[in-house]
Design a protein around this motif. Structure first.
Motif, PDB file in Angstrom:
ATOM      1  N   VAL A  67       6.860  10.336 -12.915  1.00 54.84           N
ATOM      2  CA  VAL A  67       7.305   9.259 -11.877  1.00 54.84           C
ATOM      3  C   VAL A  67       6.419   8.803 -11.136  1.00 54.84           C
ATOM      4  O   VAL A  67       5.688   9.412 -10.449  1.00 54.84           O
ATOM      5  N   ASN A  68       6.412   7.415 -10.761  1.00 53.60           N
ATOM      6  CA  ASN A  68       5.247   6.870 -10.111  1.00 53.60           C
ATOM      7  C   ASN A  68       5.760   5.842  -8.871  1.00 53.60           C
ATOM      8  O   ASN A  68       6.748   5.396  -8.981  1.00 53.60           O
ATOM      9  N   LEU A  69       5.120   6.398  -7.871  1.00 48.16           N
ATOM     10  CA  LEU A  69       5.407   5.733  -6.477  1.00 48.16           C
ATOM     11  C   LEU A  69       4.267   4.907  -5.756  1.00 48.16           C
ATOM     12  O   LEU A  69       3.151   5.098  -6.195  1.00 48.16           O
ATOM     13  N   PHE A  70       4.704   3.685  -5.005  1.00 48.27           N
ATOM     14  CA  PHE A  70       3.646   3.028  -4.316  1.00 48.27           C
ATOM     15  C   PHE A  70       3.507   3.386  -2.981  1.00 48.27           C
ATOM     16  O   PHE A  70       4.427   3.458  -2.454  1.00 48.27           O
ATOM     17  N   VAL A  71       2.057   3.635  -2.664  1.00 42.72           N
ATOM     18  CA  VAL A  71       1.726   3.993  -1.336  1.00 42.72           C
ATOM     19  C   VAL A  71       0.806   3.139  -0.522  1.00 42.72           C
ATOM     20  O   VAL A  71      -0.257   3.505  -0.385  1.00 42.72           O
ATOM     21  N   HIS A  72       1.272   1.945  -0.789  1.00 44.89           N
ATOM     22  CA  HIS A  72       0.464   0.614  -0.203  1.00 44.89           C
ATOM     23  C   HIS A  72       0.384   0.991   1.473  1.00 44.89           C
ATOM     24  O   HIS A  72       1.342   1.615   1.871  1.00 44.89           O
ATOM     25  N   ALA A  73      -0.645   0.374   1.938  1.00 44.96           N
ATOM     26  CA  ALA A  73      -0.386   0.131   3.597  1.00 44.96           C
ATOM     27  C   ALA A  73       0.836  -0.577   3.865  1.00 44.96           C
ATOM     28  O   ALA A  73       1.387  -1.456   3.140  1.00 44.96           O
ATOM     29  N   PHE A 133      -2.201   2.531  -5.224  1.00 42.99           N
ATOM     30  CA  PHE A 133      -2.355   1.862  -3.977  1.00 42.99           C
ATOM     31  C   PHE A 133      -2.911   2.745  -2.869  1.00 42.99           C
ATOM     32  O   PHE A 133      -3.092   2.099  -1.724  1.00 42.99           O
ATOM     33  N   GLY A 134      -3.067   4.042  -3.268  1.00 45.37           N
ATOM     34  CA  GLY A 134      -3.225   4.859  -1.910  1.00 45.37           C
ATOM     35  C   GLY A 134      -2.909   6.403  -2.243  1.00 45.37           C
ATOM     36  O   GLY A 134      -2.355   6.650  -3.053  1.00 45.37           O
ATOM     37  N   LEU A 135      -2.537   7.122  -1.151  1.00 47.09           N
ATOM     38  CA  LEU A 135      -2.437   8.494  -1.228  1.00 47.09           C
ATOM     39  C   LEU A 135      -1.112   8.851  -0.148  1.00 47.09           C
ATOM     40  O   LEU A 135      -0.928   8.114   1.007  1.00 47.09           O
ATOM     41  N   PRO A 136      -0.149   9.742  -0.655  1.00 45.93           N
ATOM     42  CA  PRO A 136       1.051   9.895   0.038  1.00 45.93           C
ATOM     43  C   PRO A 136       0.492  10.958   1.403  1.00 45.93           C
ATOM     44  O   PRO A 136      -0.404  11.375   1.391  1.00 45.93           O
ATOM     45  N   GLY A 184      -5.482  -0.531  -8.249  1.00 42.59           N
ATOM     46  CA  GLY A 184      -5.048   0.576  -7.217  1.00 42.59           C
ATOM     47  C   GLY A 184      -5.816   0.739  -5.937  1.00 42.59           C
ATOM     48  O   GLY A 184      -5.631   1.618  -5.387  1.00 42.59           O
ATOM     49  N   LEU A 185      -6.539  -0.442  -5.521  1.00 41.61           N
ATOM     50  CA  LEU A 185      -7.415  -0.292  -4.417  1.00 41.61           C
ATOM     51  C   LEU A 185      -6.725   0.387  -3.189  1.00 41.61           C
ATOM     52  O   LEU A 185      -5.448  -0.145  -3.024  1.00 41.61           O
ATOM     53  N   PHE A 186      -7.273   1.325  -2.530  1.00 43.01           N
ATOM     54  CA  PHE A 186      -6.719   1.856  -1.341  1.00 43.01           C
ATOM     55  C   PHE A 186      -6.528   0.600  -0.312  1.00 43.01           C
ATOM     56  O   PHE A 186      -5.775   0.614   0.729  1.00 43.01           O
ATOM     57  N   ASP A 187      -7.523  -0.309  -0.259  1.00 42.93           N
ATOM     58  CA  ASP A 187      -7.781  -1.245   0.855  1.00 42.93           C
ATOM     59  C   ASP A 187      -8.040  -2.385   0.176  1.00 42.93           C
ATOM     60  O   ASP A 187      -9.188  -2.756  -0.132  1.00 42.93           O
ATOM     61  N   PRO A 290      -3.829 -21.401  -0.508  1.00 44.37           N
ATOM     62  CA  PRO A 290      -4.176 -20.653   0.919  1.00 44.37           C
ATOM     63  C   PRO A 290      -4.052 -19.139   0.672  1.00 44.37           C
ATOM     64  O   PRO A 290      -3.551 -18.597  -0.397  1.00 44.37           O
ATOM     65  N   MET A 291      -4.605 -18.390   1.586  1.00 46.05           N
ATOM     66  CA  MET A 291      -4.405 -16.841   1.505  1.00 46.05           C
ATOM     67  C   MET A 291      -3.100 -16.544   1.520  1.00 46.05           C
ATOM     68  O   MET A 291      -2.305 -17.008   2.465  1.00 46.05           O
ATOM     69  N   PRO A 292      -2.692 -15.537   0.375  1.00 41.78           N
ATOM     70  CA  PRO A 292      -1.152 -15.340   0.223  1.00 41.78           C
ATOM     71  C   PRO A 292      -0.776 -14.243   1.463  1.00 41.78           C
ATOM     72  O   PRO A 292      -1.638 -13.771   1.863  1.00 41.78           O
ATOM     73  N   PRO A 293       0.277 -14.127   1.760  1.00 38.49           N
ATOM     74  CA  PRO A 293       0.924 -13.173   2.690  1.00 38.49           C
ATOM     75  C   PRO A 293       0.495 -11.682   2.192  1.00 38.49           C
ATOM     76  O   PRO A 293      -0.015 -11.615   1.017  1.00 38.49           O
ATOM     77  N   ALA A 294       0.750 -10.632   3.012  1.00 40.16           N
ATOM     78  CA  ALA A 294       0.304  -9.420   2.435  1.00 40.16           C
ATOM     79  C   ALA A 294       1.237  -8.877   1.411  1.00 40.16           C
ATOM     80  O   ALA A 294       2.405  -9.258   1.405  1.00 40.16           O
ATOM     81  N   TYR A 295       0.609  -8.202   0.580  1.00 32.77           N
ATOM     82  CA  TYR A 295       1.556  -7.327  -0.411  1.00 32.77           C
ATOM     83  C   TYR A 295       2.528  -6.444   0.162  1.00 32.77           C
ATOM     84  O   TYR A 295       1.961  -5.784   1.274  1.00 32.77           O
ATOM     85  N   PRO A 296       3.787  -6.181  -0.328  1.00 35.43           N
ATOM     86  CA  PRO A 296       4.345  -6.989  -1.107  1.00 35.43           C
ATOM     87  C   PRO A 296       5.359  -8.189  -0.782  1.00 35.43           C
ATOM     88  O   PRO A 296       6.174  -8.952  -1.400  1.00 35.43           O
TER      89      PRO A 296
END
Length: 351
Positions: A67-73, A133-136, A184-187, A290-296
């Motif tokens: 099972v996969n999870l997103f851990v973006h900022a 996208f990062g680490l839990p 999957g960039l952390f930043d 223009p620069m898009p808003p932050a993900y997501p």
């Protein structure tokens, strides 16, 4: 170095990539039953949706799955940036007879802000949990390890791989620039060395004390054999499974994957606010953005535009993620594809 096979005995050293919006319990189960590791993506759903997906998968297979999870900022709201984005998209919404959203909100919650999802994983204890996208948090890592869950995390660089190991991750997925879908960039604001799968896999194998899984551009048994020759414990394939009938890809996505655009994938942040490799679409072809808003947060606008356009029969604003190996995709049931990949790998091993 600990062996992946010691923790995860697979007949085929293959992981089906999670692919939020495309993977399904049926797809993952078929892959698992064929001897590889099937995956489902819970990052774009809540705990209730995750529970239902896990139950559907377990009803189809007793084998281990991921099972996969997103851990973006945590996304930072920027009213001016979001207003400018909606103003830029307004003519497109008008073309399809609707107004853009009055405001944008993140369409889903990141894992570290979703205690119900962590509780679900602790309760259900899937064999594998992977993170993008990062680490839990350290607490989440400890809780999942206490339940015997094998932890994987995506890395696009040696620095990210080393951080994953330091955080207690058991297996690192080396995502090369060739890979389809989101980097999957952390930043995502930091420089990206855009390492290819071959170089990144070898670097991580040499530097890390844990197994490495190669991901990005791998579509057949020869690609899996190459990954193993580099020292990878397994290969992760995503785009290869998009064309399977068990995937949730729509007709337009499947047609595009089989068309000439498959040879010309592009990296774009327009759809979601994060870099992702896509088939060419109307969305990716837009210029002077223009620069898009932050993900997501930006994804909320992308999803709304796709819904508006789709209602008129225009599918060109949907997410059609694909890696650089897309022209090698083969449309067949997932179990048949795993068997073919295994036969191709065996043929390479005997050569």
């Amino acid at each position: 170095m600990p062996s992946l096979a010691d923790r995860l005995p697979l007949a085929v050293p293959l992981i089906q990539a999670p692919m939020a919006g495309v993977s399904t319990p049926a797809l993952a189960a078929a892959v698992c039953e064929a001897g590889a590791l099937g995956s489902i993506a819970l990052g774009a759903t809540d705990a209730g949706g995750g529970r239902a997906m896990i139950a559907q998968l377990r009803a189809r297979t007793a084998r281990p799955f991921n099972v996969n999870l997103f851990v973006h900022a945590a996304p930072v709201t920027d009213a001016a940036r979001e207003a400018a984005w909606l103003a830029w998209l307004a003519p497109l919404f008008a073309r399809y007879g609707v107004a853009p959203p009055a405001a944008l909100h993140a369409p889903y919650v990141r894992f570290d802000d979703d205690p119900a999802m962590l509780a679900l994983l602790i309760e259900t204890a899937p064999a594998v949990a992977s993170f993008h996208f990062g680490l839990p948090s350290a607490a989440a890592v400890a809780a999942l390890k206490a339940r015997g869950v094998l932890l994987l995390a995506t890395a696009t660089s040696v620095t990210e791989g080393e951080a994953a190991v330091a955080a207690g991750i058991d297996v690192v997925v080396a995502q090369g620039i060739e890979a389809g879908g989101h980097r999957g960039l952390f930043d995502p604001a930091a420089p990206d060395d855009a390492l290819g799968t071959l170089a990144l896999t070898r670097l991580l194998v040499r530097r890390l004390p844990v197994p490495v899984v190669a991901a990005g551009g791998i579509m057949d048994g020869a690609g899996i054999a190459a990954a193993l020759a580099l020292g990878a414990a397994a290969a992760q394939l995503g785009t290869a499974f998009v064309a399977c009938p068990e995937s949730a890809a729509g007709d337009a996505y499947r047609a595009a994957l089989a068309g000439p655009g498959a040879a010309h994938t592009v990296m774009t942040s327009l759809v979601s606010g994060r870099p992702a490799r896509s088939l060419p679409t109307r969305f990716t072809a837009l210029a002077d953005a223009p620069m898009p808003p932050a993900y997501p947060i930006a994804y909320a606008a992308g999803k709304a535009l796709h819904a508006a356009a789709s209602a008129t029969g225009e599918p060109g604003y949907g997410a059609q993620w694909a890696g650089q190996g897309a022209p090698l995709a083969r449309a067949m049931p997932a179990a048949a594809l795993v068997r073919m990949l295994a036969a191709e790998l065996a043929s390479c091993s005997l050569a």
